[in-house]
Design an enzyme around this catalytic site. Structure first.
Site, mmCIF file in Angstrom:
data_model
loop_
_atom_site.group_PDB
_atom_site.id
_atom_site.type_symbol
_atom_site.label_atom_id
_atom_site.label_comp_id
_atom_site.label_asym_id
_atom_site.label_seq_id
_atom_site.Cartn_x
_atom_site.Cartn_y
_atom_site.Cartn_z
ATOM 1 N N HIS A 115 -37.256 -91.542 -122.051
ATOM 2 C CA HIS A 115 -37.151 -92.621 -121.242
ATOM 3 C C HIS A 115 -38.439 -93.379 -121.357
ATOM 4 O O HIS A 115 -39.365 -92.832 -121.292
ATOM 5 C CB HIS A 115 -36.820 -92.137 -119.796
ATOM 6 C CG HIS A 115 -36.703 -93.135 -118.653
ATOM 7 N ND1 HIS A 115 -35.769 -94.083 -118.705
ATOM 8 C CD2 HIS A 115 -37.647 -93.517 -117.654
ATOM 9 C CE1 HIS A 115 -35.857 -95.129 -117.853
ATOM 10 N NE2 HIS A 115 -36.828 -94.584 -117.049
ATOM 11 N N ASP A 132 -40.031 -99.570 -113.176
ATOM 12 C CA ASP A 132 -39.056 -99.039 -114.035
ATOM 13 C C ASP A 132 -37.788 -99.828 -114.027
ATOM 14 O O ASP A 132 -36.877 -99.451 -112.933
ATOM 15 C CB ASP A 132 -38.712 -97.458 -113.943
ATOM 16 C CG ASP A 132 -37.890 -96.900 -114.809
ATOM 17 O OD1 ASP A 132 -37.227 -97.663 -115.470
ATOM 18 O OD2 ASP A 132 -37.668 -95.701 -114.587
ATOM 19 N N CYS A 158 -33.020 -98.099 -121.104
ATOM 20 C CA CYS A 158 -34.244 -98.183 -120.586
ATOM 21 C C CYS A 158 -35.268 -98.740 -121.727
ATOM 22 O O CYS A 158 -36.233 -99.662 -121.536
ATOM 23 C CB CYS A 158 -34.856 -96.906 -120.273
ATOM 24 S SG CYS A 158 -34.962 -95.745 -121.838
#
EC number: 2.3.1.5
Length: 290
Positions: free
Chosen positions: A107, A122, A68
């Site tokens: 994250h 995302d 991420c």
């Protein structure tokens, strides 16, 4: 760093003159179908860096993927370059086996503001909980996407992402025993606030996740990529391929256990990844990813 080189990496040939929702969605979808979510660096003796230039070189020029903090950092650069209003946010991922969210932010995700509306973008969650479209930041509204129905629920300034899953058809079910196949309907994914973050705030966590003995990413080698009709993932030696909404509102899940000698070819053919160093697969964690 060159935006056209990034577009070539994700095979995007569309317009980018107007920073609108349609363009954002197309770039986002090209990114998640071209750039794997992967932590293979940890398992072939490399360090995962957070410097943007290093991430760009790894993903764009070496045609690797990332996790991420790499994927969404690169995506934020691309979107800002095109004129989008982008803010970094931090989330705590839900751990089903513990029925709890992570203690610390682990994250990175993005908030994009367009015409007075906020969207969560995302491109770095991977697996079957990867969003396929920007999600409008609105509480309690079902937002159907190809992977399933996503929704946000806001409570006292904290936002929770949930996914409503389809049932799964697993032809060779004996090979698969993740605790949640066919059992969960609604799955929590992560929580976050709208507090703006800087990439520097993720440095300690980035190091911890790739070095701590109990880190999921140390105990599992992971490579996943979204496909036009689903997702494929290589976790340890287990290759899982999912076709969303295969029939009767069910997802088709096909699972195969690979031999060591199949790994290099599979990474190249299924994920377009060629590693410079020797890859040592691992899967010693009991935590599930599906």
């Amino acid at each position: 760093m060159d935006i056209k080189e990034y577009f070539a990496r994700i095979s995007y040939g569309g317009s980018y003159e107007k920073p609108d929702l349609e363009t954002l969605t197309e770039i986002f979808q090209h990114h998640i179908q071209a750039v794997p979510f992967e932590n293979l660096s940890i398992h072939c003796g490399e360090t995962i860096e957070l410097d943007l230039a290093a991430t760009y070189d790894k993903i764009v020029r070496k045609k690797r993927g990332g996790w991420c903090m790499e994927n969404n950092h690169l995506l934020s650069w691309a979107l800002k370059t095109l004129g989008y209003n982008v803010t970094l946010l931090g989330a705590k991922v839900y751990i089903p086996e513990h029925d709890a969210y992570a203690d610390d932010i682990d994250h990175l995700l993005l908030k994009v503001v367009l015409h007075d509306k906020s969207y969560i973008v995302d491109g770095g969650f991977g697996m079957a909980y990867q969003l396929w479209q920007p999600m409008e930041l609105i509480s309690g509204k079902d937002q159907p996407q190809t992977p399933g129905i996503f929704r946000f629920v806001e409570e006292n300034g904290t936002w929770y992402l949930e996914k409503v899953k389809r049932k799964q058809y697993v032809p060779n079910h004996s090979d698969s025993a993740p605790h949640n196949v066919d059992k969960e309907v609604c799955r929590r994914v992560y929580l976050f606030t709208l507090q703006p973050r800087d990439i520097e705030e993720f440095r300690a966590r980035n190091l911890h996740l790739q070095t701590a003995p109990d880190s999921l990413f140390v105990t599992k080698s992971i490579c996943s990529l979204q496909t036009p009709d689903g997702v494929r993932a290589l976790v340890g030696w287990k290759l899982t391929e999912i076709k969303y909404n295969y029939k009767d509102n069910m997802d088709l899940v096909e699972i195969r256990i690979l031999a060591d000698e199949e790994m290099e070819k599979t990474l190249k053919e299924k994920f377009n990844i060629t590693l410079d160093k020797k890859f040592v697969p691992i899967n010693t964690s009991r935590l599930s990813l599906f």
